[in-house]
Write an enzyme that holds these catalytic residues in place. Structure first.
Site, short mmCIF file in Angstrom:
data_model
loop_
_atom_site.label_atom_id
_atom_site.label_comp_id
_atom_site.label_asym_id
_atom_site.label_seq_id
_atom_site.Cartn_x
_atom_site.Cartn_y
_atom_site.Cartn_z
N MET A 1 0.81 -1.22 0.00
CA MET A 1 0.00 0.00 0.00
C MET A 1 0.85 1.27 0.00
O MET A 1 0.69 2.13 0.87
CB MET A 1 -0.95 -0.02 1.20
CG MET A 1 -1.88 -1.21 1.21
SD MET A 1 -2.78 -1.40 -0.35
CE MET A 1 -4.13 -2.44 0.17
N ILE B 1 2.44 4.39 -2.69
CA ILE B 1 2.50 4.96 -4.04
C ILE B 1 3.97 5.00 -4.44
O ILE B 1 4.82 5.49 -3.68
CB ILE B 1 1.88 6.37 -4.04
CG1 ILE B 1 0.38 6.27 -3.78
CG2 ILE B 1 2.17 7.09 -5.36
CD1 ILE B 1 -0.31 7.59 -3.54
N ASN C 1 1.07 -5.63 -10.23
CA ASN C 1 0.26 -5.41 -9.03
C ASN C 1 -1.12 -6.02 -9.22
O ASN C 1 -1.61 -6.14 -10.34
CB ASN C 1 0.12 -3.89 -8.81
CG ASN C 1 -0.70 -3.56 -7.58
OD1 ASN C 1 -0.52 -4.16 -6.52
ND2 ASN C 1 -1.61 -2.60 -7.70
N HIS D 1 -5.14 -5.53 -8.12
CA HIS D 1 -6.04 -4.51 -7.59
C HIS D 1 -7.46 -5.06 -7.59
O HIS D 1 -7.92 -5.62 -8.59
CB HIS D 1 -5.96 -3.24 -8.45
CG HIS D 1 -6.70 -2.10 -7.84
ND1 HIS D 1 -6.23 -1.41 -6.73
CD2 HIS D 1 -7.90 -1.55 -8.13
CE1 HIS D 1 -7.12 -0.48 -6.39
NE2 HIS D 1 -8.13 -0.55 -7.22
N SER E 1 -8.17 -7.00 -11.14
CA SER E 1 -7.24 -6.73 -12.25
C SER E 1 -5.80 -6.96 -11.81
O SER E 1 -5.44 -6.65 -10.68
CB SER E 1 -7.34 -5.26 -12.69
OG SER E 1 -8.68 -4.89 -12.94
N ASP F 1 -2.26 2.62 -9.96
CA ASP F 1 -3.17 1.63 -10.55
C ASP F 1 -3.46 1.92 -12.03
O ASP F 1 -4.56 1.65 -12.52
CB ASP F 1 -4.48 1.54 -9.75
CG ASP F 1 -4.24 1.13 -8.31
OD1 ASP F 1 -3.37 0.28 -8.08
OD2 ASP F 1 -4.91 1.67 -7.42
C1 GAR Z 1 -5.97 -7.38 -1.70
O1 GAR Z 1 -7.37 -7.42 -1.81
C2 GAR Z 1 -5.36 -6.57 -2.83
O2 GAR Z 1 -6.04 -6.71 -4.05
C3 GAR Z 1 -5.52 -5.17 -2.28
O3 GAR Z 1 -5.19 -5.30 -0.92
C4 GAR Z 1 -5.56 -6.58 -0.45
C5 GAR Z 1 -4.37 -7.19 0.26
O4 GAR Z 1 -4.72 -8.35 0.96
N1 GAR Z 1 -4.65 -4.25 -2.97
C6 GAR Z 1 -4.95 -2.98 -3.24
O5 GAR Z 1 -5.99 -2.46 -2.88
C7 GAR Z 1 -3.89 -2.22 -4.00
N2 GAR Z 1 -4.33 -0.92 -4.35
P1 GAR Z 1 -3.60 -9.38 1.41
O6 GAR Z 1 -2.54 -8.58 2.17
O7 GAR Z 1 -4.28 -10.34 2.34
O8 GAR Z 1 -3.05 -10.04 0.19
#
Ligand code: GAR
Length: 186
Positions: free
Chosen positions: A88, A90, A103, A105, A132, A141
């Protein structure tokens, strides 16, 4: 075997799923990096004896200095790809000009870029949602889409919706990684 590193910030379930599905089978996960020393994902990587390097963004004065440290950690291994999984932060040109990365998303990009994508996608009037996988550029993104999978929201409640998003993530991301690396997925 091709080599990757995985970056994460929190729970790390996508990271763990990639390790479970692909590590030592199709590819090698050489290391993981997190910006958060309290991330739950650190314990997950440990179960598989994969090291986690902590690069805490709070110790850096600028995004560029933080990115420089990430680049220097990632350049130590001869990696084929860097995989962002719930990372998380940028990223600036300092990172994107030097590191090839992808990545995941939790939305059908270009809809719902940025934070709280699952919530915003659930609440919107758009009848389809999805996940995606895209190239990472310095535009948040915004890179080229590699793989996408959608589903109809129908009358799901938020818990069901979120569960569906994560199920799709767990099947889509390993596929996208192998596709990117030119490896077969069986
Ligand atoms: C996931 O849902 C991923 O797609 C999202 O964070 C979560 C992480 O979960 N990513 C974003 O929103 C990126 N902008 P995790 O740590 O359990 O894999």
């Amino acid at each position: 075997m091709k080599k990757i590193a995985i970056l994460f910030s929190g729970e790390g379930t996508n990271m763990e799923n990639i390790i479970k599905t692909l590590h030592d089978k199709k590819i090698k996960v050489v290391k993981t990096i997190t910006n958060n020393s309290n991330a739950n994902g650190i314990k997950r990587a440990k179960k598989y004896n994969i090291p986690t390097i902590i690069v805490d963004n709070k110790n850096f004065n600028s995004r560029e200095d933080f990115d420089k440290e990430l680049v220097s950690e990632l350049k130590k291994d001869n990696l084929d790809l860097v995989v962002l999984a719930g990372f998380m932060r940028i990223l600036t040109h300092t990172f994107t000009d030097n590191i090839k990365s992808i990545n995941i998303h939790p939305s059908l990009l270009p809809h719902f870029k940025g934070a709280k994508a699952i919530e915003r996608s659930f609440e919107s009037d758009i009848k389809e949602a999805g996940v995606s996988v895209h190239d990472v550029t310095s535009e948040l993104d915004g890179g080229e889409i590699l793989l996408q999978k959608s589903f109809k929201k129908e009358d799901m409640n938020f818990t069901e919706f979120e569960k569906r998003i994560h199920e799709i993530e767990y099947s889509l991301y390993p596929k996208a990684i192998l596709k990117y690396l030119g490896e077969k997925y069986e």
